[in-house]
Enzyme design. Sequence first.
Site: not given
Ligand code: GLP
Length: 241
Positions: A136, A138, A67, A143
């Site tokens: 959440n 995702h 992404d 989402e």
């Molecule tokens: C963002 C990214 C996801 C990632 C998520 C969790 O939203 N788009 O790919 O998995 O954050 O982030 P973290 O690893 O900082 O908890």
Amino acid sequence: MEIYRTNNYYEMSCKAAGIIAAQVILKPDSVLGLATGSTPEGIYQQLIGKYNKGELDFSKVKTVNLDEYKGLDKSNDQSYQYYMFNKLFRHINIKAENYYLPNGMAKDSKEECESYDQLIQDLGNIDLQLLGLGQNGHIGFNEPDDHFPKGTHLVALAQSTIQANSRFFEKDEDVPRYAYTMGIGNIMQAKKIVVVVNGRQKADILKQVVSGPITPNVPASILQLHKDVTIVGDREALSLL
Ligand code: GLP
């Protein structure tokens, strides 16, 4: 689903990096699907360490990221292009023409999504997809929704995601509201999936992902249907399983 229990973030990172390293050693021209967020940072450090010791060669590896924020370019230190270049790509011998992220600055969103799907297809699909987990549920930026999106799409970020991401931005209004993300279909087509999860704050959602109903309301729950998923978690994230 295979679940590896590790004691802490460091061990989680080492274990997951070991799985990715094995993939690259066994198939030097692997297509890796990569993720951002704070969870994979330790993995990238481990991979750089292995590269520096001469254990890994990325010269034939290709990567596609999950992404990118809409409206941020690679010079913005919060863009995922910036993240990937500085936390991994510039430290290893991957070729500049072999790593891909959605273009957050694309003028035509529809065209950008179609060409990213085409790119993944042209690469022959993803050999190993690395995933973090949003609080959440995702994956990428898919989402909670009333359906599982198939291909790359532009998504309006959930309020909870905007809030979670705000820690990285100076002002609230700087936090992007939209992002490009691979769809659930792109992710599910990967031959192998490795999910990394750490911390007590992910324990509830991880339990729902692994043992709750398969629902687009918890996007990662679809992974229960994939035939080769490995979850590498630390003790806290796995505390409810
Ligand atoms: C963002 C990214 C996801 C990632 C998520 C969790 O939203 N788009 O790919 O998995 O954050 O982030 P973290 O690893 O900082 O908890």
